[in-house]
Scaffold this motif. Structure first.
Motif, PDB file in Angstrom:
ATOM      1  N   SER A 113     -34.510  56.998 -44.258  1.00 37.23           N
ATOM      2  CA  SER A 113     -34.862  58.186 -45.298  1.00 37.23           C
ATOM      3  C   SER A 113     -35.572  59.201 -44.778  1.00 37.23           C
ATOM      4  CB  SER A 113     -35.318  57.525 -46.461  1.00 37.23           C
ATOM      5  OG  SER A 113     -34.710  56.530 -47.118  1.00 37.23           O
ATOM      6  N   VAL A 114     -36.382  58.955 -43.621  1.00 33.07           N
ATOM      7  CA  VAL A 114     -37.200  59.939 -43.222  1.00 33.07           C
ATOM      8  C   VAL A 114     -36.196  60.664 -42.184  1.00 33.07           C
ATOM      9  CG1 VAL A 114     -39.025  60.255 -41.569  1.00 33.07           C
ATOM     10  CG2 VAL A 114     -39.559  58.700 -43.304  1.00 33.07           C
ATOM     11  N   GLU A 115     -35.659  59.875 -41.264  1.00 30.82           N
ATOM     12  CA  GLU A 115     -34.803  60.712 -40.280  1.00 30.82           C
ATOM     13  C   GLU A 115     -33.642  61.710 -41.079  1.00 30.82           C
ATOM     14  OE1 GLU A 115     -32.728  62.147 -37.165  1.00 30.82           O
ATOM     15  OE2 GLU A 115     -34.734  61.333 -37.213  1.00 30.82           O
ATOM     16  N   HIS A 116     -32.920  61.339 -41.901  1.00 28.97           N
ATOM     17  CA  HIS A 116     -32.038  62.082 -42.486  1.00 28.97           C
ATOM     18  C   HIS A 116     -32.687  63.061 -43.480  1.00 28.97           C
ATOM     19  CE1 HIS A 116     -27.964  63.014 -43.802  1.00 28.97           C
ATOM     20  NE2 HIS A 116     -28.210  62.875 -45.128  1.00 28.97           N
ATOM     21  N   GLY A 117     -33.765  62.966 -43.848  1.00 29.77           N
ATOM     22  CA  GLY A 117     -34.614  64.023 -44.760  1.00 29.77           C
ATOM     23  C   GLY A 117     -34.416  65.051 -43.860  1.00 29.77           C
ATOM     24  N   LYS A 118     -34.756  64.974 -42.577  1.00 35.45           N
ATOM     25  CA  LYS A 118     -34.924  66.247 -41.593  1.00 35.45           C
ATOM     26  C   LYS A 118     -33.543  67.088 -41.554  1.00 35.45           C
ATOM     27  CE  LYS A 118     -37.989  63.444 -38.681  1.00 35.45           C
ATOM     28  NZ  LYS A 118     -38.397  62.907 -37.216  1.00 35.45           N
ATOM     29  N   HIS A 119     -32.578  66.463 -41.944  1.00 33.83           N
ATOM     30  CA  HIS A 119     -31.263  67.235 -42.093  1.00 33.83           C
ATOM     31  C   HIS A 119     -31.232  67.971 -43.200  1.00 33.83           C
ATOM     32  CE1 HIS A 119     -27.019  68.528 -41.789  1.00 33.83           C
ATOM     33  NE2 HIS A 119     -26.800  67.840 -43.133  1.00 33.83           N
ATOM     34  N   HIS A 120     -31.768  67.492 -44.367  1.00 32.06           N
ATOM     35  CA  HIS A 120     -31.494  68.081 -45.652  1.00 32.06           C
ATOM     36  C   HIS A 120     -32.638  69.061 -45.851  1.00 32.06           C
ATOM     37  CE1 HIS A 120     -28.331  66.122 -47.931  1.00 32.06           C
ATOM     38  NE2 HIS A 120     -28.689  65.134 -47.038  1.00 32.06           N
ATOM     39  N   ARG A 121     -32.797  70.058 -44.919  1.00 31.72           N
ATOM     40  CA  ARG A 121     -33.546  71.317 -45.000  1.00 31.72           C
ATOM     41  C   ARG A 121     -32.545  72.395 -44.543  1.00 31.72           C
ATOM     42  NH1 ARG A 121     -38.685  68.901 -41.720  1.00 31.72           N
ATOM     43  NH2 ARG A 121     -37.026  68.975 -40.020  1.00 31.72           N
ATOM     44  N   SER A 122     -32.670  73.478 -45.209  1.00 28.62           N
ATOM     45  CA  SER A 122     -32.112  74.629 -44.863  1.00 28.62           C
ATOM     46  C   SER A 122     -32.373  75.158 -43.537  1.00 28.62           C
ATOM     47  CB  SER A 122     -32.350  76.022 -45.853  1.00 28.62           C
ATOM     48  OG  SER A 122     -31.785  75.874 -47.109  1.00 28.62           O
ATOM     49  N   PRO A 123     -31.765  75.378 -42.525  1.00 31.31           N
ATOM     50  CA  PRO A 123     -30.060  75.806 -42.844  1.00 31.31           C
ATOM     51  C   PRO A 123     -28.921  74.638 -42.620  1.00 31.31           C
ATOM     52  CG  PRO A 123     -30.626  76.274 -40.597  1.00 31.31           C
ATOM     53  CD  PRO A 123     -32.066  75.846 -41.388  1.00 31.31           C
ATOM     54  N   TYR A 124     -29.857  73.299 -42.556  1.00 30.77           N
ATOM     55  CA  TYR A 124     -28.837  71.932 -42.344  1.00 30.77           C
ATOM     56  C   TYR A 124     -27.966  72.148 -40.988  1.00 30.77           C
ATOM     57  CZ  TYR A 124     -29.422  71.928 -47.494  1.00 30.77           C
ATOM     58  OH  TYR A 124     -30.089  72.017 -48.695  1.00 30.77           O
ATOM     59  N   ALA A 125     -29.085  72.336 -40.124  1.00 27.64           N
ATOM     60  CA  ALA A 125     -28.328  72.794 -38.575  1.00 27.64           C
ATOM     61  C   ALA A 125     -28.789  71.709 -37.589  1.00 27.64           C
ATOM     62  CB  ALA A 125     -28.982  74.094 -38.164  1.00 27.64           C
ATOM     63  N   GLU A 126     -29.381  70.252 -38.029  1.00 20.20           N
ATOM     64  CA  GLU A 126     -29.791  69.485 -37.089  1.00 20.20           C
ATOM     65  C   GLU A 126     -29.838  68.088 -37.852  1.00 20.20           C
ATOM     66  OE1 GLU A 126     -33.559  70.841 -36.390  1.00 20.20           O
ATOM     67  OE2 GLU A 126     -33.032  71.969 -34.540  1.00 20.20           O
ATOM     68  N   HIS A 127     -30.124  67.130 -36.939  1.00 21.32           N
ATOM     69  CA  HIS A 127     -29.837  65.660 -37.379  1.00 21.32           C
ATOM     70  C   HIS A 127     -28.634  65.284 -38.199  1.00 21.32           C
ATOM     71  CE1 HIS A 127     -34.399  65.418 -36.494  1.00 21.32           C
ATOM     72  NE2 HIS A 127     -34.297  66.561 -36.722  1.00 21.32           N
ATOM     73  N   TYR A 128     -27.614  65.457 -37.397  1.00 23.78           N
ATOM     74  CA  TYR A 128     -26.197  65.125 -38.027  1.00 23.78           C
ATOM     75  C   TYR A 128     -25.739  63.752 -37.912  1.00 23.78           C
ATOM     76  CZ  TYR A 128     -25.348  70.129 -38.440  1.00 23.78           C
ATOM     77  OH  TYR A 128     -25.443  71.507 -38.619  1.00 23.78           O
ATOM     78  N   CYS A 129     -26.244  63.107 -37.105  1.00 22.80           N
ATOM     79  CA  CYS A 129     -25.790  61.522 -36.810  1.00 22.80           C
ATOM     80  C   CYS A 129     -26.333  60.847 -38.066  1.00 22.80           C
ATOM     81  CB  CYS A 129     -26.385  60.885 -35.582  1.00 22.80           C
ATOM     82  SG  CYS A 129     -25.639  61.715 -34.043  1.00 22.80           S
ATOM     83  N   ILE A 130     -25.506  59.861 -38.609  1.00 22.83           N
ATOM     84  CA  ILE A 130     -25.757  59.161 -39.664  1.00 22.83           C
ATOM     85  C   ILE A 130     -25.548  57.677 -39.738  1.00 22.83           C
ATOM     86  CG2 ILE A 130     -25.764  61.072 -41.253  1.00 22.83           C
ATOM     87  CD1 ILE A 130     -22.920  60.039 -42.090  1.00 22.83           C
ATOM     88  N   LEU A 131     -25.375  57.133 -38.533  1.00 25.63           N
ATOM     89  CA  LEU A 131     -25.366  55.714 -38.405  1.00 25.63           C
ATOM     90  C   LEU A 131     -26.578  55.102 -38.202  1.00 25.63           C
ATOM     91  CD1 LEU A 131     -23.806  53.005 -38.236  1.00 25.63           C
ATOM     92  CD2 LEU A 131     -23.578  53.439 -36.078  1.00 25.63           C
ATOM     93  N   PHE A 132     -27.301  55.240 -37.010  1.00 22.09           N
ATOM     94  CA  PHE A 132     -28.617  54.939 -37.007  1.00 22.09           C
ATOM     95  C   PHE A 132     -29.844  56.083 -36.676  1.00 22.09           C
ATOM     96  CE2 PHE A 132     -25.731  52.371 -33.740  1.00 22.09           C
ATOM     97  CZ  PHE A 132     -25.648  51.313 -34.510  1.00 22.09           C
ATOM     98  N   GLY A 133     -29.240  57.152 -36.490  1.00 18.57           N
ATOM     99  CA  GLY A 133     -30.045  58.321 -36.094  1.00 18.57           C
ATOM    100  C   GLY A 133     -30.704  58.580 -35.000  1.00 18.57           C
ATOM    101  N   GLY A 134     -30.505  57.408 -34.206  1.00 17.38           N
ATOM    102  CA  GLY A 134     -31.123  57.443 -32.897  1.00 17.38           C
ATOM    103  C   GLY A 134     -30.986  58.599 -31.758  1.00 17.38           C
ATOM    104  N   LEU A 135     -29.684  59.207 -31.885  1.00 20.52           N
ATOM    105  CA  LEU A 135     -29.098  60.316 -30.976  1.00 20.52           C
ATOM    106  C   LEU A 135     -29.581  61.746 -31.426  1.00 20.52           C
ATOM    107  CD1 LEU A 135     -25.646  59.029 -29.826  1.00 20.52           C
ATOM    108  CD2 LEU A 135     -27.721  58.772 -28.694  1.00 20.52           C
ATOM    109  N   ASN A 136     -30.053  61.720 -32.491  1.00 21.86           N
ATOM    110  CA  ASN A 136     -30.287  63.044 -33.158  1.00 21.86           C
ATOM    111  C   ASN A 136     -31.275  63.834 -32.292  1.00 21.86           C
ATOM    112  OD1 ASN A 136     -28.509  63.246 -35.367  1.00 21.86           O
ATOM    113  ND2 ASN A 136     -29.996  61.872 -36.728  1.00 21.86           N
TER     114      ASN A 136
END
Length: 265
Positions: free
Chosen positions: A200-223
């Motif tokens: 949740s912490v890792e994906h939460g970094k994607h859900h911030r404008s402008p939604y331009a980073e942290h795109y990987c959604i399996l492990f999040g390890g490559l983000n």
């Protein structure tokens, strides 16, 4: 009105709950879910379970069938390659559908509309069951897994089968990343904290404008690696120079201009 809704929202919310919404799942977050796609539903239907089961079996067959023709070490290497590829593909596909296309885009229109609409109502995904959440992508991965298992050489067939199954897993990992830790089963929390599932912490970094980073959604390890490399800004620049289309991340009123500047410098 239902918990979490104010009086202004209450009339519409009651109508949605009474007509369209199944009983609230224990892990569900937020207010009444918003469905972005025509004909979408939160109900579980038999064809969904069939699609998910067939896809998983197709991927498993692709691995086991082709593992007979290579050494165990080769199989292990192919599985690892498939997992890394699954993480990478989940990020590239997420970046592409977040930033380009619409419901009218051929082939990928529903994926574009779903990912882009998700930013407006991210809690909706938590109201879905596993089969409801992954059945659409399972239809594609099941067919592709069968083709890969038959047409590719053993190493590539195993890796591709794992990669495709990983996309089903990524969509489910995505769902759990939107559930508060207090509402997650213990095994999900353990997988997230160990880095074996998107947290949740890792994906939460994607859900911030402008939604331009942290795109990987399996492990999040490559983000972190992908974001530091600037690969998505490079891709956006190439697309822009090719056809003049700006990604949605450039158009965001909060951080879009800065993202655009980084891409074009």
């Amino acid at each position: 009105p239902p918990p979490g809704l104010d009086a202004v929202d209450a009339p519409d919310a009651v109508a949605v709950v009474a007509v369209a919404q199944p009983p609230r799942r224990p892990e569900a977050q937020g207010p009444v879910p918003t469905l972005a796609l025509p004909g979408d539903t939160l109900d579980d239907e038999a064809h969904m379970a069939l699609a998910v089961g067939a896809s998983c079996l197709a991927s498993l067959w692709g691995v086991l069938h082709n593992a007979r023709y290579v050494a165990p070490a080769t199989t292990a290497c192919a599985i690892v390659a498939g997992l890394v590829g699954a993480e990478l593909f989940s990020g590239v596909f997420h970046w592409a559908t977040d930033n380009y296309g619409s419901i009218n885009t051929p082939v990928f229109g529903q994926a574009c509309a779903a990912f882009q609409g998700h930013h407006g109502a991210p809690w909706t995904i938590t109201h879905r069951s596993t089969i409801n959440n992954v059945h659409k992508i399972s239809r594609a991965t099941g067919v592709l897994s069968l083709l890969a298992g038959v047409l590719l050489k053993p190493f590539h067939a195993i890796a591709m089968s794992v990669l495709l199954l990983g996309q089903v897993g990524a969509q489910e990992a995505h769902r759990w990343s939107h559930v508060l830790p207090s509402s997650q089963p213990k095994f999900i929390r353990r997988l997230q904290t160990s880095g074996l599932l998107l947290s949740s912490v890792e994906h939460g970094k994607h859900h911030r404008s402008p939604y331009a980073e942290h795109y990987c959604i399996l492990f999040g390890g490559l983000n972190a690696l992908l974001d530091r490399s600037g690969v998505f800004r490079w891709l956006e620049r190439r697309v822009f120079l090719w056809n003049g289309v700006e990604p949605n991340s450039w158009k965001d009123p909060i951080g879009g201009p800065a993202v655009k500047a980084r891409a074009l410098r």
